[in-house]
Design a protein around this motif. Structure first.
Motif, PDB file in Angstrom:
ATOM      1  N   TYR A 194       0.807  -1.205   0.000  1.00 19.67           N
ATOM      2  CA  TYR A 194       0.000   0.000   0.000  1.00 19.67           C
ATOM      3  C   TYR A 194       0.847   1.264   0.000  1.00 19.67           C
ATOM      4  O   TYR A 194       2.045   1.257   0.299  1.00 19.67           O
ATOM      5  N   LYS A 195       0.163   2.356  -0.327  1.00 24.70           N
ATOM      6  CA  LYS A 195       0.707   3.706  -0.159  1.00 24.70           C
ATOM      7  C   LYS A 195      -0.414   4.572   0.393  1.00 24.70           C
ATOM      8  O   LYS A 195      -1.530   4.573  -0.139  1.00 24.70           O
ATOM      9  N   VAL A 196      -0.141   5.299   1.473  1.00 23.67           N
ATOM     10  CA  VAL A 196      -1.141   6.140   2.132  1.00 23.67           C
ATOM     11  C   VAL A 196      -0.545   7.525   2.353  1.00 23.67           C
ATOM     12  O   VAL A 196       0.562   7.651   2.893  1.00 23.67           O
ATOM     13  N   THR A 197      -1.269   8.546   1.940  1.00 24.58           N
ATOM     14  CA  THR A 197      -0.867   9.932   2.188  1.00 24.58           C
ATOM     15  C   THR A 197      -1.935  10.597   3.035  1.00 24.58           C
ATOM     16  O   THR A 197      -3.111  10.642   2.643  1.00 24.58           O
ATOM     17  N   GLY A 198      -1.556  11.074   4.220  1.00 26.20           N
ATOM     18  CA  GLY A 198      -2.522  11.660   5.138  1.00 26.20           C
ATOM     19  C   GLY A 198      -2.103  13.023   5.620  1.00 26.20           C
ATOM     20  O   GLY A 198      -0.912  13.362   5.650  1.00 26.20           O
ATOM     21  N   GLN A 199      -3.102  13.820   6.007  1.00 29.98           N
ATOM     22  CA  GLN A 199      -2.873  15.148   6.566  1.00 29.98           C
ATOM     23  C   GLN A 199      -3.396  15.180   7.993  1.00 29.98           C
ATOM     24  O   GLN A 199      -4.483  14.676   8.271  1.00 29.98           O
ATOM     25  N   GLU A 207       1.961  13.062   6.168  1.00 26.80           N
ATOM     26  CA  GLU A 207       2.723  11.823   6.228  1.00 26.80           C
ATOM     27  C   GLU A 207       2.383  10.943   5.030  1.00 26.80           C
ATOM     28  O   GLU A 207       1.217  10.797   4.652  1.00 26.80           O
ATOM     29  N   THR A 208       3.419  10.377   4.426  1.00 24.40           N
ATOM     30  CA  THR A 208       3.245   9.423   3.344  1.00 24.40           C
ATOM     31  C   THR A 208       3.876   8.102   3.757  1.00 24.40           C
ATOM     32  O   THR A 208       5.061   8.054   4.091  1.00 24.40           O
ATOM     33  N   ASP A 209       3.068   7.051   3.763  1.00 23.48           N
ATOM     34  CA  ASP A 209       3.541   5.716   4.142  1.00 23.48           C
ATOM     35  C   ASP A 209       3.509   4.806   2.922  1.00 23.48           C
ATOM     36  O   ASP A 209       2.507   4.750   2.199  1.00 23.48           O
ATOM     37  N   ARG A 210       4.607   4.094   2.716  1.00 25.78           N
ATOM     38  CA  ARG A 210       4.673   3.049   1.688  1.00 25.78           C
ATOM     39  C   ARG A 210       5.070   1.769   2.402  1.00 25.78           C
ATOM     40  O   ARG A 210       6.124   1.726   3.038  1.00 25.78           O
ATOM     41  N   GLY A 211       4.211   0.746   2.318  1.00 27.72           N
ATOM     42  CA  GLY A 211       4.489  -0.400   3.168  1.00 27.72           C
ATOM     43  C   GLY A 211       4.033  -1.731   2.623  1.00 27.72           C
ATOM     44  O   GLY A 211       3.313  -1.835   1.628  1.00 27.72           O
TER      45      GLY A 211
END
Length: 470
Positions: A194-199, A207-211
Motif C-alpha cells: 500500500y501507499k497512504v498519504t494523510g494530513q 505523512e506518506t507511508d509506503r508499506g
C-alpha cells in the motif's frame, strides 16, 4: 415425490430469496405410496444419502466439502433443514457465490432407502472480475472508495483486491491478497502492499507511508487473534509554513518494521448500538527487532460493558488506555504516539487537542487513558418505532481522560500520579444515528471541564462521525 425448497431463515437480506418452509409445500401429490413416504419423513428419523452441488465452474469441490459435511449428520427432517441452512450460510460467507439455493428431496435409485434424502445446493458463482464504488466513514472523516476484485482466484475462496481511496484527510491505494483456510474461514492470511498519504492539521503534519504487511487471523477458544508484521517507509513533512520547530524536527524519512499481536473477545449483540455484552481488546506492538530505525514497545487496550435497563435504555461504560516505551536512547516518533480528544473520544475538546503541544501543534503522548459512561435511550415519544426511528438514539454522556509523556526512571507510582493529574472531562447530551452496522454519526451538546492551558475546546454543539467511539 415430496419436495422441500429451503432458502434462508434470516430476516437480513442476503443473496437468494428469503427462506421459509411451509408444511403445505412438503408434498404435492396424492399418490398413496408417496404420501406414506412423506409421513415417514415427518415423524421418523431420516438418512441423508447424497449431497450434491450444482452450478460449479472454477470452484474446487474439496473446498465446499468442509462447509456442507455437517448435513450428513442430520437425523430428522427438521434437522436436515437447519443444517442445510447453516451450510448455505457458510457457502455465502466464502464470498464466491452470488446465490445459493437448497433443494431437499427424497432419494431415488437402486440404493435409495425408505427414509433417505438427497440435498442439492444450487449455486451461482460470482464473476471473475468485479468492481465497486462506495463511500466510507472513518473517525471524523469521509472518503470515496473505488475497488477492483478478483474473487475465487484459484478456486478456493482466494481474493485479490485493488482499492483506491480519496478522502478529506487521506488518500491511499493498495493491493491485497486474502487466503482462508479451507473449512475454517475464520483462519485466514492477508498480504498487503500500500501507499497512504494523510494530513494531520492538529499537528501541522503530513505523512506518506509506503508499506508491506502480512496478517494472520485465527480464533482460539472464545478469543480472536491477529498476528501481523508490517514494514513501512514513512515520509514526514510540514503541512503549513507555520509548523512549529518541534514538528520540523520530526520531518524526514524513517523506516519502521514491527510485529504486533491483537486479542479480542466480543460478546456484544451489535458493534454500533449494543444493548448487552462486553468487548475486551488488547494490542501489543514491538518495533525495531526486525529492522528499521524505530524501536519501541507499545501496549494499548479497550474495554466496554453494556447493560439493558428499563424502557429500552442501555447503560454503557468504556475504558481505553495505552503506553509507549521507547527502546534505546532514541525518542519516540510523532507518528507512533497516542492522541486524545475530539468527538470520538473525550467530547467537548478539539480533534486530538489534548496533551503536549508546541506553538499550537499537538505532538501526542506516550501514555494515555480515557473513560466514558453513556445512557442510551430511544427517541422521545418513540417516533418511527420498528422502522426509521430505531436508527436513532439519544444519549447522555460523561467522558474523562488524560494524555502525557512519562519519565520512565521514576517508577509506576509516579506514572500513575502523572496520569491522574490535569484530568480533562466533559458531559453533555446528544443524538446518535446508526449507519448500517459499521459506523455512526453523533450530534452532541458538550460542556468541557478540566480544561488545561493549550487545550482546544468545543463548548456547545459538536459533530462526530466514525466507527470507534469512547
Amino acid at each position: 415425490m415430496g419436495t422441500v425448497h429451503a432458502k434462508t431463515l434470516d430476516p437480513v437480506p442476503m443473496h437468494g430469496r428469503d427462506l421459509g418452509v411451509n408444511p403445505d409445500d412438503l408434498v404435492e401429490t396424492s399418490e398413496p405410496e408417496h404420501e406414506a413416504k412423506q409421513e415417514i419423513l415427518e415423524n421418523k428419523d431420516v438418512v441423508v444419502q447424497h449431497v450434491n452441488i450444482e452450478g460449479l465452474g472454477r470452484t474446487k469441490e474439496d473446498l465446499l466439502g468442509y462447509e456442507i459435511s455437517d448435513v450428513f449428520q442430520a437425523k430428522n427432517l427438521i434437522d436436515v433443514m437447519k443444517k442445510a441452512h447453516v451450510a448455505r450460510q457458510k457457502l455465502l460467507r466464502l464470498g464466491i457465490f452470488n446465490e445459493v439455493e437448497v433443494l431437499i428431496d427424497t432419494s431415488e435409485g437402486t440404493d435409495a432407502l425408505p427414509n433417505g434424502l438427497d440435498v442439492t445446493f444450487e449455486v451461482t458463482e460470482i464473476k471473475r472480475l468485479t468492481g465497486s464504488y462506495n463511500t466510507m466513514v472513518g473517525n471524523n472523516e469521509g472518503s470515496m472508495v473505488l475497488g477492483l476484485k478478483l474473487p475465487n482466484m484459484f478456486g478456493r475462496a482466494e481474493k485479490l483486491t485493488f482499492q483506491f481511496s480519496y478522502g478529506t484527510k487521506e488518500t491511499s491505494y493498495g493491493l491485497s491478497f486474502f487466503k482462508p483456510q479451507p473449512g475454517h474461514f475464520e483462519r485466514n492470511l492477508t498480504l498487503n502492499m500500500y501507499k497512504v498519504t494523510g494530513q494531520f492539521p492538529w499537528s501541522s503534519l503530513k505523512e506518506t507511508d509506503r508499506g508491506l504487511s502480512a496478517e494472520l487471523n485465527f480464533p482460539l477458544g472464545i478469543a480472536n487473534h491477529t498476528l501481523k508484521w508490517e514494514g513501512v517507509w514513512r515520509e514526514l513533512g510540514c503541512l503549513a509554513r507555520s509548523a512549529s520547530f518541534a514538528v520540523r524536527e520530526e520531518s524526514g524519512h524513517s523506516l519502521k518494521s514491527a510485529l504486533s499481536h491483537t486479542v479480542s473477545i466480543d460478546s456484544r449483540n451489535s458493534a454500533i448500538f449494543p444493548s448487552r455484552g462486553a468487548l475486551v481488546r488488547v494490542n501489543q506492538e514491538l518495533a525495531g527487532y526486525t529492522g528499521g530505525d524505530a524501536s519501541f514497545l507499545k501496549e494499548d487496550f479497550e474495554l466496554q460493558l453494556n447493560r439493558r435497563f428499563f424502557w429500552d435504555s442501555v447503560l454503557s461504560a468504556s475504558l481505553w488506555g495505552g503506553i509507549l516505551y521507547p527502546i534505546g536512547e532514541k525518542v519516540s516518533c510523532i507518528a507512533d504516539r497516542f492522541y486524545l480528544g475530539g468527538p470520538t473520544s473525550v467530547r467537548g475538546f478539539g480533534m486530538y487537542s489534548i496533551g503536549p503541544q508546541s506553538e499550537g501543534d499537538y505532538l501526542g503522548g506516550e501514555a494515555y487513558w480515557a473513560g466514558g459512561l453513556h445512557l442510551y435511550t430511544p427517541l422521545p415519544f418513540r417516533p418511527g418505532k420498528g422502522g426509521f426511528g430505531d436508527l436513532f438514539r439519544t444519549h447522555f454522556f460523561l467522558n474523562a481522560g488524560n494524555l502525557c509523556n512519562l519519565h520512565y526512571g521514576e517508577g509506576p507510582r509516579a506514572h500513575l500520579q502523572k496520569l491522574a493529574e490535569c484530568i480533562r472531562w466533559s458531559y453533555g447530551v446528544g443524538i446518535v444515528l446508526r449507519l448500517g452496522n459499521i459506523a455512526r454519526l453523533e450530534l452532541n451538546y458538550c460542556v468541557p471541564m478540566g480544561v488545561q492551558s493549550g487545550d482546544r475546546i468545543c463548548d456547545g454543539i459538536q459533530f462526530g462521525a466514525g466507527i470507534r467511539f469512547l
